[in-house]
Design an enzyme around this catalytic site. Structure first.
Site, PDB file in Angstrom:
ATOM      1  N   GLY A 182      -1.610   6.351  -2.591  1.00 28.72           N
ATOM      2  CA  GLY A 182      -2.795   6.212  -3.453  1.00 28.72           C
ATOM      3  C   GLY A 182      -3.837   5.317  -2.796  1.00 28.72           C
ATOM      4  O   GLY A 182      -5.027   5.651  -2.735  1.00 28.72           O
ATOM      5  N   HIS A 183      -3.382   4.158  -2.273  1.00 29.47           N
ATOM      6  CA  HIS A 183      -4.328   3.264  -1.588  1.00 29.47           C
ATOM      7  C   HIS A 183      -4.898   3.934  -0.338  1.00 29.47           C
ATOM      8  O   HIS A 183      -6.085   3.803  -0.036  1.00 29.47           O
ATOM      9  CB  HIS A 183      -3.622   1.973  -1.143  1.00 29.47           C
ATOM     10  CG  HIS A 183      -3.079   1.135  -2.252  1.00 29.47           C
ATOM     11  ND1 HIS A 183      -1.742   0.993  -2.491  1.00 29.47           N
ATOM     12  CD2 HIS A 183      -3.717   0.385  -3.186  1.00 29.47           C
ATOM     13  CE1 HIS A 183      -1.557   0.171  -3.516  1.00 29.47           C
ATOM     14  NE2 HIS A 183      -2.739  -0.196  -3.967  1.00 29.47           N
ATOM     15  N   GLY A 186      -8.716   3.355  -7.850  1.00 32.29           N
ATOM     16  CA  GLY A 186      -7.930   4.513  -8.256  1.00 32.29           C
ATOM     17  C   GLY A 186      -8.071   4.786  -9.752  1.00 32.29           C
ATOM     18  O   GLY A 186      -8.129   3.855 -10.559  1.00 32.29           O
ATOM     19  N   LEU A 198       0.824  -1.214   0.000  1.00 36.41           N
ATOM     20  CA  LEU A 198       0.000   0.000   0.000  1.00 36.41           C
ATOM     21  C   LEU A 198       0.857   1.261   0.000  1.00 36.41           C
ATOM     22  O   LEU A 198       1.869   1.343   0.693  1.00 36.41           O
ATOM     23  CB  LEU A 198      -0.926  -0.005   1.223  1.00 36.41           C
ATOM     24  CG  LEU A 198      -1.840  -1.225   1.360  1.00 36.41           C
ATOM     25  CD1 LEU A 198      -2.755  -1.079   2.587  1.00 36.41           C
ATOM     26  CD2 LEU A 198      -2.678  -1.452   0.103  1.00 36.41           C
ATOM     27  N   LYS A 212      -5.793   5.837 -11.497  1.00 33.97           N
ATOM     28  CA  LYS A 212      -4.520   5.468 -12.146  1.00 33.97           C
ATOM     29  C   LYS A 212      -4.706   4.233 -13.033  1.00 33.97           C
ATOM     30  O   LYS A 212      -4.168   4.169 -14.128  1.00 33.97           O
ATOM     31  CB  LYS A 212      -3.462   5.227 -11.079  1.00 33.97           C
ATOM     32  CG  LYS A 212      -2.344   4.403 -11.588  1.00 33.97           C
ATOM     33  CD  LYS A 212      -1.019   4.898 -11.240  1.00 33.97           C
ATOM     34  CE  LYS A 212       0.054   4.021 -11.786  1.00 33.97           C
ATOM     35  NZ  LYS A 212      -0.284   2.604 -11.796  1.00 33.97           N
ATOM     36  N   ASP A 213      -5.474   3.250 -12.535  1.00 30.87           N
ATOM     37  CA  ASP A 213      -5.785   2.068 -13.355  1.00 30.87           C
ATOM     38  C   ASP A 213      -7.083   2.370 -14.092  1.00 30.87           C
ATOM     39  O   ASP A 213      -8.140   1.813 -13.783  1.00 30.87           O
ATOM     40  CB  ASP A 213      -5.922   0.838 -12.460  1.00 30.87           C
ATOM     41  CG  ASP A 213      -4.595   0.476 -11.822  1.00 30.87           C
ATOM     42  OD1 ASP A 213      -3.653   0.163 -12.561  1.00 30.87           O
ATOM     43  OD2 ASP A 213      -4.495   0.558 -10.588  1.00 30.87           O
ATOM     44  N   GLN A 246      -4.505 -12.718 -12.446  1.00 25.45           N
ATOM     45  CA  GLN A 246      -4.367 -11.533 -13.296  1.00 25.45           C
ATOM     46  C   GLN A 246      -2.926 -11.292 -13.727  1.00 25.45           C
ATOM     47  O   GLN A 246      -2.625 -10.280 -14.356  1.00 25.45           O
ATOM     48  CB  GLN A 246      -4.977 -10.303 -12.611  1.00 25.45           C
ATOM     49  CG  GLN A 246      -4.247  -9.814 -11.375  1.00 25.45           C
ATOM     50  CD  GLN A 246      -5.025  -8.727 -10.659  1.00 25.45           C
ATOM     51  OE1 GLN A 246      -5.995  -8.991  -9.974  1.00 25.45           O
ATOM     52  NE2 GLN A 246      -4.598  -7.468 -10.811  1.00 25.45           N
ATOM     53  N   MET A 258       1.779   7.405  -8.092  1.00 24.35           N
ATOM     54  CA  MET A 258       2.087   6.379  -7.083  1.00 24.35           C
ATOM     55  C   MET A 258       1.725   5.006  -7.640  1.00 24.35           C
ATOM     56  O   MET A 258       0.633   4.825  -8.197  1.00 24.35           O
ATOM     57  CB  MET A 258       1.256   6.610  -5.828  1.00 24.35           C
ATOM     58  CG  MET A 258       1.545   7.915  -5.153  1.00 24.35           C
ATOM     59  SD  MET A 258       2.923   7.694  -4.013  1.00 24.35           S
ATOM     60  CE  MET A 258       2.951   9.314  -3.271  1.00 24.35           C
ATOM     61  N   SER A 259       2.614   4.058  -7.453  1.00 26.16           N
ATOM     62  CA  SER A 259       2.363   2.685  -7.888  1.00 26.16           C
ATOM     63  C   SER A 259       3.190   1.750  -7.016  1.00 26.16           C
ATOM     64  O   SER A 259       4.325   2.082  -6.644  1.00 26.16           O
ATOM     65  CB  SER A 259       2.795   2.522  -9.353  1.00 26.16           C
ATOM     66  OG  SER A 259       2.920   1.150  -9.664  1.00 26.16           O
TER      67      SER A 259
HETATM   68  O1  PAF Z   1      -5.877  -2.763  -8.635  1.00 29.10           O
HETATM   69  C1  PAF Z   1      -5.552  -3.774  -7.998  1.00 29.10           C
HETATM   70  O2  PAF Z   1      -4.804  -3.718  -7.028  1.00 29.10           O
HETATM   71  C2  PAF Z   1      -6.094  -5.139  -8.438  1.00 29.10           C
HETATM   72  O3  PAF Z   1      -6.183  -5.235  -9.828  1.00 29.10           O
HETATM   73  C3  PAF Z   1      -7.431  -5.495  -7.779  1.00 29.10           C
HETATM   74  C4  PAF Z   1      -8.536  -4.548  -8.199  1.00 29.10           C
HETATM   75  C5  PAF Z   1      -7.287  -5.473  -6.266  1.00 29.10           C
HETATM   76  C6  PAF Z   1      -7.860  -6.902  -8.189  1.00 29.10           C
HETATM   77  O4  PAF Z   1      -6.918  -7.858  -7.814  1.00 29.10           O
END
Ligand code: PAF
Length: 286
Positions: free
Chosen positions: A36-37, A147, A33, A149-150, A61, A184-185
């Site tokens: 951003g989170h 966010g 985290l 950002k994504d 993913q 932020m990432s």
């Molecule tokens: O953005 C993320 O951190 C992930 O893609 C998520 C939404 C938690 C799904 O695993």
């Protein structure tokens, strides 16, 4: 703040909150985290009575060549951040808890998942959509926080809720940037000092794109082309895509829409970075 590792326990805790009449907010994360989170958890805290943060590095993913194994997992630090930001519950399941048997049913996202990020990460958004729906089914939130950002991710999750009648309100929160402009990432920790300097070209190019866009003499096509050229000229940065699209289906349109967004993905060293900027708004971030 409570923590839970099982679906059953999480359901019990959230059910008690709902029975007490609380509005439940969910912040799905993969941990590591950053500010951003934290801004998402704080937004959930402001808008909801009970805040669940999920921490789960979702294997479905990640493509086989991606960074699943080395993805940062500073769990103790993450818990401290959740508590300080006002979370009520952290759900942090194991992979076996989330995917206990060979699966028969997965979500498949349509065209929206095959453009931009989908070009180099073809199955990524199927994995995201499936895990997000599972997390929603486990935590039954009224609202969920993602966010900007994504950008493509939040657009797909909005479609997921629309198309499958998932009764969760999606709240998209602005990108949080370092003072330098770098978005932020969790993957920024992979960048060396030199790479970090190189990466700043991305937010600079996006800001220039927004300035050009707001100049009535520029066309959308010119802004898109100049954004690409700016980034292609940067030493040490390998451009994946740079474009200007409408913000729902993320298609390229040369006609100016009520809102448009510039999207960028690039590799700096071994790290793949994404960023974006809404072009009508004047604030930094989107
Ligand atoms: O953005 C993320 O951190 C992930 O893609 C998520 C939404 C938690 C799904 O695993």
């Amino acid at each position: 703040m409570q923590t839970a590792t099982t679906i059953a326990e999480t359901r019990r805790i959230v059910r008690d909150a709902r029975v007490a009449g609380k509005i439940v907010g969910c912040v799905p994360t993969m941990g590591a985290l950053h500010a951003g989170h934290v801004s998402l958890i704080e937004a959930a805290r402001r808008e909801c009575d009970f805040v669940v943060v999920t921490i789960f590095v979702n294997p479905t993913q990640f493509a086989p060549h991606e960074d699943l194994e080395k993805y940062p997992r500073p769990f103790k630090n993450d818990l401290e951040k959740c508590e300080a930001a006002g979370a009520d519950l952290v759900f942090h399941p194991s992979v076996d808890e989330m995917y206990p048997v060979e699966r028969q049913v997965n979500l498949h996202v349509g065209d929206l998942a095959s453009r931009w990020e989908g070009t180099s990460r073809p199955d990524h958004f199927d994995g995201v959509a499936t895990v997000v729906l599972k997390l929603f089914n486990i935590t039954l939130p009224d609202k969920a926080f993602f966010g900007a950002k994504d950008f493509q991710q939040q657009a797909i999750i909005r479609c997921l809720c629309r198309d499958l009648d998932v009764p969760v309100e999606i709240v998209t929160c602005p990108t949080v940037r370092e003072e330098s402009g770098l978005a932020m990432s969790s993957r920024n920790v992979y960048l060396s000092d030199t790479e970090r300097e190189t990466a700043l070209a991305i937010s600079r190019a996006l800001t220039n794109a927004r300035d050009r866009f707001q100049n009535p003499q520029s066309t959308v096509a010119e802004v898109r082309q100049q954004l690409r050229q700016d980034l292609e000229a940067v030493d040490g940065l390998e451009l994946d895509y740079a474009t200007v699209v409408e913000p729902v289906e993320l298609t390229e349109s040369d006609d100016e829409q009520p809102e448009m967004v510039a999207l960028v993905a690039a590799r700096v060293g071994k790290t793949r970075l994404i960023d974006n900027m809404l072009l009508h708004s004047s604030e930094q971030g989107s």
